[in-house]
Design a protein around this motif. Structure first.
Motif, PDB file in Angstrom:
ATOM      1  N   UNK A  41      -7.578  -5.060 -15.575  1.00  0.00           N
ATOM      2  CA  UNK A  41      -7.658  -5.442 -14.164  1.00  0.00           C
ATOM      3  C   UNK A  41      -6.334  -6.042 -13.697  1.00  0.00           C
ATOM      4  N   UNK A  42      -5.715  -6.867 -14.543  1.00  0.00           N
ATOM      5  CA  UNK A  42      -4.436  -7.474 -14.178  1.00  0.00           C
ATOM      6  C   UNK A  42      -3.338  -6.414 -14.045  1.00  0.00           C
ATOM      7  N   UNK A  43      -3.330  -5.422 -14.922  1.00  0.00           N
ATOM      8  CA  UNK A  43      -2.347  -4.340 -14.810  1.00  0.00           C
ATOM      9  C   UNK A  43      -2.562  -3.548 -13.527  1.00  0.00           C
ATOM     10  N   UNK A  44      -3.812  -3.286 -13.189  1.00  0.00           N
ATOM     11  CA  UNK A  44      -4.102  -2.565 -11.956  1.00  0.00           C
ATOM     12  C   UNK A  44      -3.639  -3.359 -10.738  1.00  0.00           C
ATOM     13  N   UNK A  45      -3.882  -4.664 -10.735  1.00  0.00           N
ATOM     14  CA  UNK A  45      -3.438  -5.500  -9.614  1.00  0.00           C
ATOM     15  C   UNK A  45      -1.915  -5.552  -9.533  1.00  0.00           C
ATOM     16  N   UNK A  46      -1.244  -5.629 -10.684  1.00  0.00           N
ATOM     17  CA  UNK A  46       0.222  -5.664 -10.690  1.00  0.00           C
ATOM     18  C   UNK A  46       0.803  -4.360 -10.143  1.00  0.00           C
ATOM     19  N   UNK A  50       2.969  -3.682  -6.816  1.00  0.00           N
ATOM     20  CA  UNK A  50       4.236  -2.948  -6.905  1.00  0.00           C
ATOM     21  C   UNK A  50       4.231  -1.735  -5.992  1.00  0.00           C
ATOM     22  N   UNK A  51       3.089  -1.098  -5.837  1.00  0.00           N
ATOM     23  CA  UNK A  51       2.989   0.090  -4.975  1.00  0.00           C
ATOM     24  C   UNK A  51       3.209  -0.286  -3.510  1.00  0.00           C
ATOM     25  N   UNK A  52       2.947  -1.524  -3.166  1.00  0.00           N
ATOM     26  CA  UNK A  52       3.173  -1.977  -1.797  1.00  0.00           C
ATOM     27  C   UNK A  52       4.607  -2.482  -1.625  1.00  0.00           C
ATOM     28  N   UNK A  53       5.056  -3.318  -2.544  1.00  0.00           N
ATOM     29  CA  UNK A  53       6.332  -4.021  -2.388  1.00  0.00           C
ATOM     30  C   UNK A  53       7.541  -3.129  -2.674  1.00  0.00           C
ATOM     31  N   UNK A  54       7.485  -2.345  -3.744  1.00  0.00           N
ATOM     32  CA  UNK A  54       8.671  -1.583  -4.170  1.00  0.00           C
ATOM     33  C   UNK A  54       9.109  -0.550  -3.127  1.00  0.00           C
TER      34      UNK A  54
END
Length: 115
Positions: A41-46, A50-54
């Motif tokens: 779950x933490x990897x999915x949230x990270x 990243x998909x939004x910010x990068x």
């Protein structure tokens, strides 16, 4: 029609219903652990963050600094960066899936070597 006789040691339906939690599972403790591990779950949230910010960050960093105001090239860079994040997520997910299946077998091999 055939009727069923109640054996003296067997409880009737009314006696069974009088108890709270008459089902066999009611006496057992419930298992409320999540079906998905926390690390997943933490990897999915990270990767979601990243998909939004990068891509947005790469667009605004490159539009003025690298491409001198050309939004087309900056947009293409943002799209490439979004694809890079997606590819990174797929690689991490595949590596995690392989480590789950190969993990116990490799541990046994390493333990035999250590002895």
């Amino acid at each position: 029609m055939a009727t069923r006789r109640i054996i003296s040691s067997e409880k009737t339906l009314l006696e069974k219903d009088d108890r709270i939690g008459s089902s066999p599972a009611a006496n057992e403790k419930s298992n409320i652990t999540p079906a998905v591990p926390t690390s997943v779950i933490l990897k999915l949230l990270a990767f979601t963050l990243a998909m939004i910010v990068v891509p947005i960050g790469s667009y605004f960093l490159t539009v003025d600094n690298l491409f001198k105001g050309n939004a087309t090239y900056a947009g293409a860079t943002a799209a490439i960066m979004a694809n890079m994040v997606l590819i990174g997520y797929i690689i991490v997910a595949m590596a995690e899936d392989q480590s789950d299946t190969l993990g116990p077998a490799q541990d046994g091999v390493e333990r035999k070597k250590d002895r």
